[in-house]
Design an enzyme around this catalytic site. Structure first.
Site, short mmCIF file in Angstrom:
data_model
loop_
_atom_site.label_atom_id
_atom_site.label_comp_id
_atom_site.label_asym_id
_atom_site.label_seq_id
_atom_site.Cartn_x
_atom_site.Cartn_y
_atom_site.Cartn_z
N ASN A 80 34.91 73.13 -42.85
CA ASN A 80 35.42 74.49 -43.03
C ASN A 80 36.93 74.60 -42.84
O ASN A 80 37.47 75.70 -42.74
CB ASN A 80 34.70 75.45 -42.06
N ILE A 88 41.72 77.77 -42.61
CA ILE A 88 40.45 77.88 -41.89
C ILE A 88 39.55 78.89 -42.59
O ILE A 88 40.00 79.98 -42.95
CB ILE A 88 40.68 78.35 -40.44
N CYS A 89 38.30 78.51 -42.78
CA CYS A 89 37.33 79.44 -43.37
C CYS A 89 36.45 79.96 -42.25
O CYS A 89 35.52 79.29 -41.83
CB CYS A 89 36.50 78.72 -44.42
N LEU A 90 36.77 81.14 -41.74
CA LEU A 90 36.03 81.67 -40.59
C LEU A 90 35.93 83.19 -40.72
O LEU A 90 36.95 83.87 -40.89
CB LEU A 90 36.77 81.28 -39.30
#
Lengths: 195, 526
Positions: A80, A88-90
């Site tokens: 991620n 960042i994929c959050l």
């Protein structure tokens, strides 16, 4: 306008239990609080254990009503997190952001993401594929990246020189190159290879 | 020519000798019109002013069934896209709690920490400040923050276009904020934005509901149209614009929406021109300009001076005999290119055929609009001549029937182009089946076409100069033809709906036929 009073308080709050959480937030420069650097330790029991990861934080004008922008500056091998850019994929940094969250809680979420990757919603497709298909290779790569990029002074200067000389570079140029890049063996290796 | 309707076996009215019969006939027709009107579904026009009143029914319905406050009812309705039936179905199936939870409605009473310690200071978790309890607002979910923080939060959300779903500031709390509290707080900081918020909330009724749509008029009349049942229908806004409720383009039945979209695109873009160019011209191998062959043999000279072979497009020498061009031979047969050219040619001719007919009827329609004024003139002249006879309803109705059928006829060509074309919208129809259906359809289409033309010619007759017995004959003819045309239209629609659309791969419907024309929207009775 950014609520700087709140940011100030957040920084104080964060430094109080730095011993316990290991999470650190410091301003990039003394003049402004809108650019910060966050540091999180790699979670125990993961390939990131022992590493110290740096995250570039930039606060939008609407902070805390808009989420902070965060990006890894330390290279990380994680489904991620982009292995190229550190993006960042959050969800917490996007639509799940709440003004009641803080920089520290956001960094804690990032740390939690390191322990619990979500390969079905990947930021880096190559890493995610590896995670799903060759888990052991993934763990190896992630650990190697942690060793290489997230540990600042794992080797002494002489050991670095020796390592690079063993790779076949002349000792004199290894020493001068290492010096020019501030002792970072990886940067030195890159420089030696390219030139 | 004029006899073609009397020979029609369907016609029940052969004997018009007695005037009483004639009156009965007219009376019968009027009755028929009336029943049509009463059967029409309710179509409502919603103006800026009546927008709130339009939602009122749904709101009070939900408020009553669930004994809710208005803002909770609105939150529920916005979440479930104003579909009261669906909302009630979820209530029955999954229960109240689930219904509320999904929509972000909390109706549990909470102790208000702000009011319980009114005199003291309360800590706001967003700005991390101690604030007087009086400056704190608690939402229905029980979470409280200071008014300044709430206001900031609302402003950011409204500007992000999320007015309809502003959630609580607490992490992972999905409760929707009370619109009244949002309104009050935002209004104190920025009255314009508060107004915007109100408008977004109100307009959710139009944007989110499947049964309400903006009128597509340009410039926009400001109205929205609400229908009661099937979305595949044609409506007329009070501003006069008629449109297909389903696809918002002009009315186009009996051509289904997706075919109409294809047809409009095909007629607008240059695909046919390109088709023509690819079939009729070739690029010069030297200067690459397009060259059209205007006659002569296959050795073509471009204006740049380069000679080339028309058959294969390759550059050649200048001299030639009947069988041979100097420095060139392209006798090899290329199946593929030939087939492609044939196909392009066939497609082009098919489109030209259907488009010509479509356009001819559309042009006639425009001309017949002018007929209106000349008819009015004739009616005036007739009324002057014979003041006892003032019944000329049959003329205006005849004209209405004519223009209505003209349109249907025109659109039926757009439909036929795709229905029977190579595009393969059909579910594995064999060539034989396709041919049978084509014959069935064309038979009706031609019947309609013939009758429409006759009706048109009668309406253009100089009957204001006719003696009264001859005028009566024209009247009978026009009445009879109107009825016949109406019947054929009805049958054509039935044929399309029952026999043709069912064989399409894509499920598609058309607005059903209405003798009285497109449904007119009525002002909302407040």
């Amino acid at each position: 306008m950014i609520d700087f009073a709140r940011v100030q308080k957040e920084l104080q709050e964060c430094s109080k239990d730095i011993e316990k959480s290991g999470i650190k937030v410091t301003p990039k420069s003394d003049s402004s609080l809108s650019r910060l650097i966050g540091t999180i330790p790699g979670p125990v029991g993961t390939p990131y254990e022992g590493g110290i990861f740096q995250i570039d934080i930039s606060l939008p004008d609407g902070y805390p009503f808009e989420p902070p922008k965060m990006q890894f500056t330390t290279k990380v091998w994680h489904p991620n997190i982009s292995s190229q850019s550190g993006a960042i994929c959050l969800d917490v940094l996007k639509d799940q952001w709440s003004p009641a969250l803080t920089l520290k809680t956001a960094l804690l979420s990032v740390q939690a993401l390191l322990s619990a990757p979500q390969p079905d919603d990947p930021q880096d497709a190559v890493v995610a594929q590896q995670y799903l298909k060759h888990y052991q290779t993934f763990v190896g790569t992630a650990r190697y990246w942690t060793e290489s990029f997230a540990k600042s002074s794992s080797l002494g200067v002489e050991e670095k020189v020796q390592k690079l000389v063993e790779m076949g570079f002349p000792e004199a140029s290894v020493r001068s190159t290492l010096e020019s890049v501030g002792g970072d063996e990886n940067l030195a290796l890159e420089k030696l290879c390219s030139g | 020519m004029g006899d073609c309707t009397n020979s029609d076996d369907d016609s029940v009215y052969h004997d018009y000798d007695s005037g009483d019969d004639e009156d009965q006939y007219v009376e019968l027709q009027r009755l028929e019109y009336d029943t049509f009107i009463s059967k029409d579904p309710v179509i409502t026009v919603i103006t800026k002013e009546s927008l709130l009143a339009a939602q009122r029914e749904d709101l009070s319905n939900v408020m009553e069934v669930l004994s809710l406050k208005e803002h909770h009812a609105r939150t529920l309705l916005i979440h479930y896209c104003w579909d009261v039936d669906k909302l009630l179905a979820i209530l029955v199936e999954k229960g109240k709690d689930e219904l509320y939870r999904k929509a972000g409605v909390t109706s549990v009473e909470h102790d208000n920490p702000a009011s319980s310690k009114l005199s003291s200071m309360v800590s706001c978790n967003v700005c991390i400040e101690e604030v007087p309890a009086a400056n704190v607002t608690t939402m229905d979910c029980g979470h409280y923050f200071c008014n300044d923080c709430w206001t900031e939060h609302f402003i950011v959300k409204i500007n992000e276009g999320q007015s309809r779903r502003i959630t609580c500031m607490e992490y992972q709390c999905d409760a929707i904020c009370d619109e009244e509290k949002v309104r009050t707080l935002v209004n104190a900081r920025d009255p314009n934005l508060a107004e915007k918020f109100d408008r977004f909330l109100l307009e959710s009724y139009i944007e989110d509901s499947r049964k309400v749509k903006w009128c597509p008029s340009v410039p926009h009349c400001g109205n929205a149209i609400r229908i009661e049942d099937d979305v595949v229908c044609e409506v007329q806004c009070t501003c006069g614009v008629q449109f297909c409720f389903n696809c918002l383009s002009e009315t186009h039945s009996p051509c289904p929406c997706f075919m109409w979209a294809l047809w409009v695109k095909k007629c607008q873009d240059d695909s046919e021109t390109l088709n023509y160019i690819s079939f009729h011209t070739k690029h010069c191998p030297k200067c690459h300009k397009l060259v059209e062959k205007n006659g002569g043999c296959n050795l073509v000279n471009c204006i740049c001076g380069q000679p080339f072979c028309w058959l294969c497009g390759e550059a050649t020498g200048r001299t030639h005999t009947y069988a041979f061009i100097e420095g060139h031979s392209c006798g090899r047969f290329k199946e593929e290119t030939k087939e492609k050219n044939e196909r392009a040619k066939k497609d082009l001719f098919r489109h030209i055929h259907y488009h010509n007919r479509y356009k001819a009827h559309m042009d006639s329609l425009k001309l017949e609009m002018k007929l209106q004024t000349s008819l009015e003139g004739k009616i005036l002249a007739l009324e002057e001549r014979d003041s006892t006879n003032r019944e000329f309803d049959w003329l205006t109705k005849g004209l209405f029937r004519l223009s209505r059928s003209r349109k249907i006829l025109a659109y039926s060509y757009a439909f036929a182009f795709y229905m029977f074309g190579e595009e393969n919208f059909n579910r594995n129809l064999s060539a034989e089946e396709k041919l049978i259906k084509l014959n069935l359809f064309e038979n009706q289409q031609q019947q309609l076409e013939a009758n429409v033309e006759v009706l048109s010619s009668f309406l253009e007759e100089p009957f204001d100069t006719y003696p009264s017995h001859k005028l009566m004959l024209v009247k009978i003819k026009i009445l009879d033809l109107s009825r016949t045309v109406d019947n054929i239209c009805k049958k054509l629609y039935e044929c399309i709906e029952n026999d043709l659309l069912s064989s399409l791969l894509k499920a598609s419907g058309i607005a059903s036929y209405k003798s009285t024309g497109v449904n007119k929207a009525l002002e909302l009775a407040c």
